[in-house]
Design a protein around this motif. Sequence first.
Motif, PDB file in Angstrom:
ATOM      1  N   ASP A1778      -9.439 -26.410 -81.291  1.00  0.00           N
ATOM      2  CA  ASP A1778      -8.669 -25.660 -82.286  1.00  0.00           C
ATOM      3  C   ASP A1778      -9.617 -24.706 -82.999  1.00  0.00           C
ATOM      4  OD1 ASP A1778      -6.637 -24.801 -83.738  1.00  0.00           O
ATOM      5  OD2 ASP A1778      -6.212 -26.673 -84.800  1.00  0.00           O
ATOM      6  N   GLU A1779      -9.037 -23.621 -83.499  1.00  0.00           N
ATOM      7  CA  GLU A1779      -9.789 -22.647 -84.309  1.00  0.00           C
ATOM      8  C   GLU A1779     -11.059 -22.166 -83.626  1.00  0.00           C
ATOM      9  OE1 GLU A1779     -10.384 -23.594 -88.454  1.00  0.00           O
ATOM     10  OE2 GLU A1779      -8.708 -24.993 -88.413  1.00  0.00           O
ATOM     11  N   THR A1896      -7.807 -35.487 -88.430  1.00  0.00           N
ATOM     12  CA  THR A1896      -7.027 -34.324 -88.010  1.00  0.00           C
ATOM     13  C   THR A1896      -7.941 -33.117 -87.978  1.00  0.00           C
ATOM     14  OG1 THR A1896      -6.553 -33.719 -90.270  1.00  0.00           O
ATOM     15  CG2 THR A1896      -5.031 -35.237 -89.222  1.00  0.00           C
ATOM     16  N   LYS A1898      -7.532 -30.440 -89.538  1.00  0.00           N
ATOM     17  CA  LYS A1898      -7.717 -29.869 -90.877  1.00  0.00           C
ATOM     18  C   LYS A1898      -8.920 -30.485 -91.586  1.00  0.00           C
ATOM     19  CE  LYS A1898      -3.523 -27.839 -92.707  1.00  0.00           C
ATOM     20  NZ  LYS A1898      -2.397 -28.347 -91.865  1.00  0.00           N
ATOM     21  N   GLN A1899      -9.038 -31.816 -91.437  1.00  0.00           N
ATOM     22  CA  GLN A1899     -10.115 -32.501 -92.165  1.00  0.00           C
ATOM     23  C   GLN A1899     -11.486 -32.237 -91.564  1.00  0.00           C
ATOM     24  OE1 GLN A1899      -8.713 -36.442 -91.778  1.00  0.00           O
ATOM     25  NE2 GLN A1899      -7.273 -36.307 -93.479  1.00  0.00           N
ATOM     26  N   SER A1901     -14.676 -30.314 -90.739  1.00  0.00           N
ATOM     27  CA  SER A1901     -15.312 -29.115 -91.301  1.00  0.00           C
ATOM     28  C   SER A1901     -16.794 -29.086 -90.946  1.00  0.00           C
ATOM     29  CB  SER A1901     -15.175 -29.117 -92.819  1.00  0.00           C
ATOM     30  OG  SER A1901     -16.079 -30.059 -93.339  1.00  0.00           O
TER      31      SER A1901
END
Length: 2033
Positions: A1778-1779, A1896, A1898-1899, A1901
């Motif tokens: 992702d990303e 997830t 999102k978490q 980093s």
Amino acid sequence: MMALLVHLKTVDYLRGKGDRIAKVTFRGLSSFSRIAENCEEAAHFNETFRWPIASKLDGNEMLEIQVYNYSKVFSNRLVGTFRMVLQKVAEEGQLELTDTLIDDNNTSIKTSVSIEIRYQTMDGTVGVWSDGEFCCDAPDDRDGTFAFETDSLLSGQSHGSGTSPGRSLHGSIPTFRKAGKGVFSAMKLGKIKSSKDDHKKGDEPAVLDMEDLDRKAMRLAGALDPDTISLASVTAVTTNVSNKRSKPDIKMEPSSGRPVDYQISITVIEARQLVGLNMDPVVCVEIGDDKKYTSMKESTNCPYYNEYFVFDFHVPPDVMFDKIIKLSVIHSKNLLRSGTLVGTFKLDVGTVYSQPEHQFYHKWAMLSDPDDITAGCKGYIKCDIAVVGKGDNIKTPHKANETDEDDIEGNLLLPEGVPSERQWARFYVKIYRAEGLPKMNTSIMANVKKAFIGENRDLVDPYVQVQFAGQKGKTSVQKSSYEPIWNEQIVFTEMFPPLCKRMKVQIRDSDKVNDVAIGTHFIDLRKISNDGDKGFLPTLGPAWVNMYGSTRQYTLMDEHQDLNEGLGEGVSFRARLLVSVAVEILDTTSTEIMSSTEVQVEPVSNISESATGKIEEFFLFGSFLEATMIDRKIGDKAISFEVTIGNYGNQIDGVSKPSSAKKKKKDGENEEEESELIQNSSEDEADEEGDLVSVPSTPLMKPVITDRNYFHLPYFEKKPCIYIKSWWQDQRRRLYNSNMMDKIADKLEEGLNDVQEIIKTEKAFPERRLRGVLEELSTGCSRFVTLANKDVNQAGRTKLDRERLKSCMREMDSMGQQAKQIRTQVKKNTVRDKLKLVHNFLQRLRFLADEPQHSIPDVFIWMMSNNKRIAYARIPSKDILYSIVDEETGKDCGKVKAAFLRLPGKKGFGPAGWTVQAKLEMYLWLGLNKQRKDFLSGLPNGFEETKAARTGPGLQSVPPISLVYNMKQVFQLRAHMYQARSLFAADSSGLSDPFARVFFSTHSQVTEVLSETLCPTWDQLLVFDDVELYGEASELRDDPPIIVVEIYDQDTVGKAEFIGRTFAKPITKMCDEHYGPPRFPPQLEYYQIYRGHCTAGDLLAAFELLQIGQAGRADLPPIEGPTDSERGPILPVPLGIRPVLSRYRIEVLFWGLRDLKRINLAQVDRPRVDIECAGRGVQSALIQNYKKNPNFSTLVKWFEVDLPENELLHPPLNIRVVDCRAFGRYILVGSHAVTSLRRFIYSAPDKTSNNWATAAKLMNGYMVLTNGGSQSRSSPSLYSRTPPRTLSRPAGDIIVNMDADLSVRKMDTVVKLDATSDAVVKVDMNEEENDKEKKKKKKKKKGEVEEEDETDESMLDWWSKYFASIETLMEILKAQEAAQAEAEEREDLEIAAEGADIKPDDLPMKGSKTKEKSKDKKSSKDKKKGHAGDGSEKRPVKPKVDELLVYNKELESEYGNFEDWLHTFNLYRGKAVDDDEHALDDDRIVGRFKGSLCMYKLPLSEEITREAGFDPNMGMFQSIPHNDPINVLVRVYVVRATDLHPADINGKADPYIVIKLGKSEVRDKENYISKQLNPVFGKSFDIEATFPMESMLTVSVYDWDLVGTDDLIGETKIDLENRYYSKYRATCGIASNYSVHGYNVWRDPMKPSQILAKLCKEGKLDGPHYGPGGRVKVANRIFQGPTEIEDENGLKKQTEEHLALTVLRHWEEIPRVGCKLIPEHVETRPLLNPDKPGIEQGRIEMWVDMFPMDMPAPGPAIDISPRKPKRYELRVIIWNTDEVILEDDDYFTGEKSSDIFVRGWLKGQQEDKQDTDVHYHSLTGEGNFNWRFVYPFDYLMAEEKIVISKKESMFSWDETEYKIPARLTMQVWDADHFSADDFLGAIELDLNRFPRGAKTAKQCSIDMIRNEQELPTISIFKQKRVKGWWPFVARDENDEMELTGKVEAELHLMTAEEAEKSPVGLGRNEPDPLEKPNRPDTTFLWFLSPLKAIRYLVCNRYKWLIIKIVLALLLLIMLGLFLYSMPGYLVKKLLGA
């Protein structure tokens, strides 16, 4: 009433006309003079000022006179000031002087003032203490004694109250007649200055009787605390009492310049955070010109190398330490391209060498880019660097698991005290000009040039080259100039603080062929900067630096060229250069900065003449009082001596007259008159005082024979003089400060030598002397601060002068304070520790005293013969510089100095340099010309001056050209030559035939030659009659000339060979003195004999000088005639001087001889040992057949001998081995001299005491206490695990409480420090065995699931034990450090407490505070490193593993070489080699004698002989085993080797083991380990041996080679016999626990109970008695322990073994016979190679077990074979990404997208990389894969490493095993079809500790990587299965980490067996396939980009098909063309067209 009177006479050389007034100030009171009206040039005041004073005048006080122009209206204008320190006045009572004033800017002006000062004391004498420390009252006691006290004795009481009875010191304080003599008081060295009229008083002798003193001191101390008494100099009495002579330096040869062996080893472990994307890094290691490269690691920013490089050098130390070590990382280097440089790191070898242990271990070097200094850090390399010189032993920290060094910032490779953030800085070296260069060309060339050019040019073309940090810069070349002016600056850019210590500045001569150095100067940056908080950046100058080198005549082949390169001591002045250095820290953020580090050269503006100080005229005077010991090679021609300072005085080859003009320019005003003077003086140096021409050399004179080796010059009463005027910048202040510090340092050094001497000779109260030393030091320091303070604001000084002065004053001040503090802490038991501390002061002082900015060049004295320079002495100008203030005067100024001339340059090395070329007694004085009136004052009195014959007006001021002594004294010298010991072996037999030659003045005599001994007892008195000495009798009494004693080896042919030399001072008796105590007869003393820099033995002798009066020799004490008829007319040493003898018996234990080498090619067959001591001796029995049995049949013999009562005077005992050949011939095999018999003196046991510590021992019975007093506090033995037991009750039973089970728990390390005990590391013990059951049950009840299951017994093996033990070793070492830190902390607290007057007992020491403190410290430290603190709650309980001891050294060093009763004496033969330290006499060892000695005074007490079982034949050697041959099974276990020296070209080795014992040899060649420098062998070898024939075990590591012979890497030798017989029981180590099965099975065939019973029987002890309740009683100690044991089946049995084992492990606590028994252990032994003596070639970890064959056979050897790595399989499923950043732009729409795939590998990109399929055209950075990677790998659990075996290259013979960390690398890429794929980001997971994945996307980093240290980590080996999101990162242009994507992955680890049961497929294949990813349609957007879709289709499906078709078509076309054109060509060829 005391008063100070100042008579102000005149003020001269005033300018202008006017009224003048003077103001005189003293002690803050000012008085004005009358106004001198209307005076022009001079003002005559003629006024007297008087200050009545109440307190004594201190030598530090100042007098100030200010002269003003007086004005009635305006304020007075200051003309100038005159200040002076009143020291001279305080000493002498009156002083007249004329001196110049200084103006506001502190520069000297013409105006001068004349004054006379007087100082009156109450009784008209000036008998005060110069430093006010000491008070004397009633100096006119009738019997010449003083009642005295020191401040330190009764602090707080008033002075002069010391009249209480019993406090006087009889006859021990002399007073001297002449002002300025030192007086030694008994308690403290204070200076009493007596006045001129003090002659009449008695003339007591200046000697202290030590014994007497001790008694007195005791009496004094009776009333006082003995811990406060300080004692003054003791040696001063024997060495030097006066101030007319300076001490000679005995070490003759210059130290540097001789090449030495060095080995530099560098291990490059890994690199991290390298800047760049997807690079292939190589590390290049470069030292000097040698380069070595690591292998290349591909596609990684954190490569792991673990490669070891070794560089060998053979160069002088200076050259070595200036070499630069450069580590650089290069990216993608291959055969064709050199690669691009990522970054470099530089430091010099000296920095590494000055580290503790000479090494950096596991440190991170920070890389920077030399071409772009704005870029910041380019990455880090982790490495070890070690520099080993000969004889250094490197202590490698034990290789443990490297977990805590991941903290890069905390472990940077920087020396202590260097900040971790280093900045870039510019170093500006400005080169202004040079002067006085020598010719660098022959005169013939000059004539040729002159013919062409028509003018005479200077013959040198100089330029300056500066080298710094591996870079060079050059100035321009100035053609033909002796005085070149450059005005250029060379700019270096380097990190600050730099890790390179020295700058090399060299003037070179540019030449067509090759440039040569003219002179070299090193600028040491440490000396021109200060890194303290009040420090300063490096700064220097502008200042002149003097360069020295070879002599100045130009020769084509200069034999001393090295000297000009800065190697060795220069022998002549070469030039001086004006330089300055400045440093500017760069702000790398600013834009206009030059970013490269290239060296730049820029012009700078000129510098003013006066910037380096005002030029003054200096005057150097010298007088030659004696020239003796002139080498006989030179003796036949006339000789003169030449003295030069700079180029002044140099008559042969000084150059260039014109320059003198420049030097003499004074102030600009009177230039016209000056210039005339200058013209004059260039011809013959005219001067205002009349014609003063320099006389730089003595007249020629022919030498006269002294004896067969030496000549002397017949100066007799006429002493020639020289004098030279020279002009230099006046920078005397620098030298003055230096001198003051040097003097303090000299005094300190002398004091420390005293203390060491007192300790060595075991005299009483060394602590008092140390207190005295510290007192002197603190007084000296405060005096320095006072004196230096007055020149804080002088002008004409450089920044460095000012800063250095400030920092010196700070340093000295703090040193003085510390000295005071330490003084209060010196107690009897701390003397040694404090001595070490004070030694640091000494080094610090010497460092401070070395002035980096020179001023006046050194003085050279050359002996000239036939106009050639033969030999020289170099005297630093500061040593002879004069100052009005005593402390500032150089130590040899105005004193008679004995100077030894030596050969220049390389000739001066080695034996040639040791023979003296000439010995001069000379007097030197250097000072300003205007201060010169005192220049003769220090000469011995009684001379008349002879002036030069030229007459002139100012004749009285012309110095004399010779002195004629009309006073002559006649003496008789008696040299009592008693004996010498430990002489140098000068003959091939390993002995010498020594005789001594004694020189005194122009006389010499020799002793007789004693053949074949290293310890001659000459016992001979040499009498020198009618020695004539010139000068006053009283002066000669205090200042006799020195005696030189040289010791030679007589050879039958040729010249006697020099062994060594020593100096002595005779004790003098004048004819009116009484010959009797305390001074006479003199005591025998030891004098150290030197040979070059090394010691070559000691001489025991006494010297007395007796004046012959009017009555002739009749008055002298009588000499007894020769007593011994055999010795002929030789006089023996008289009775009062020779030592008092007593009867001793010496018993000798003859055990055997070992390893005798062949003598003259014949084997030794029937050897015998002869023992001799003081003329008596005993012979051993003859060994009939050395080969069959080298042991003696008779064990003990004895002889009686008369020896001195004083143990220090005991003669050496000689052991000689001779071989008895046929026909009664005896041949010397080898010899050994036991220099000190003290350790063999028998002391009777103390019956009353039951304490084991005082049991009877031989002196060296080597008390092994685990934690008794035998260890110093600084190093508690590593293994003192048992807390100190109090053995308080001497009688009755002592219960020794033990924890039942003694294995060490890895928890709760409490550091126990008690005020009295040494630091003992007490580690809590584990619970009992039988608790285990309960524990298990408890846990099950609670029903918790434990994360760590109880370690399974079957899992554990020997290696678990080994690794656990190593961890313990590390913890103990850490605890030790903590303990030491705490001890230091305690000391600081004590100091603080002392300040506050608390008794140390009140400190909360034993209480809890400090403990808590240290715990907090420790835990916080641990937390930092990623461990929890030290509470048991936080730390997972480690599995309980039985441990062994890992010694990080040889077992021998821990147990005193196992010489508890059997000693080994090495037998030497052959000439000793002259090495620097002759440390290595190994090549001279021809065998070993085993035996022992025991000596005792007769008669011996009855008790001993009456004891039960006393065997009179064995004497003192009772209960010694028999020495019959014995068969032993030797089992050698070799664990591993570390840091082997590479043996192959590839920088690796293929090691295997060879074991030799006697004739048997085991070669383990087939099991070599390929390409490993840290091989794990894990093998055991069994060898059967018979002692004594085979007792030396050699374990060697060889390097296997495919072709050629195998090379030895290194070997270690173990003497098994000593181990076998040792009472420490080194046959088989005692395990910590007794178990009958499992990994810790008992190895010894004897059970603990049997061993214990045997020990008790041998020691005649009562016991063991086993009692109920787990108790056992041995002697009167009771021990407790468990009584049960489990067998294999888990059944319990009762046993006594645990109890017995408990006793064995505490055997050292048993009275009388106890000693530490050797535990189960692994020892680490250094490997040495005979070709590279003294340098370690690696280390080997091993141990040896020995089992006698007549006992039951031991079980099988334990299996220690290396653990096989375990096979695992790691399955990684890449689910999604992702990303991910988008790289490609769409052709038509321009939108961003990426074609993502993920790549991963575990072992290395080459080996096992795997890629997913491609997720095309992702628009959001999301990718779906469902792809599985499978990585099988072999893993070593204990070392946390993956093991790979692969061939290194196609040419490799076999596979090499690599160990790499277990790290999984995943990368995300963007696939491109026609160009290379783009790298987007990566993440590396260390499988042992990596952050838990986020739940997830999102978490997830970038912080998961940034803050790796803080986050909790997991290990895949424990978790087995993990799933989560992890970030991908890459570095952007600015080197910042940025997030480039996220990946969702699942890691699943299985063992090979599990993997086999459930196989899976790669990718999405069978078995257990993963489902296809659900990829969105956007991956094919038909309508938007049909082309793209077609491209995908075509490319993916039909790519190969299309390629094949295209190729086929091409082939067809070619074939067609061929067929088409073939016929035509054929026709052409046939027709030949």
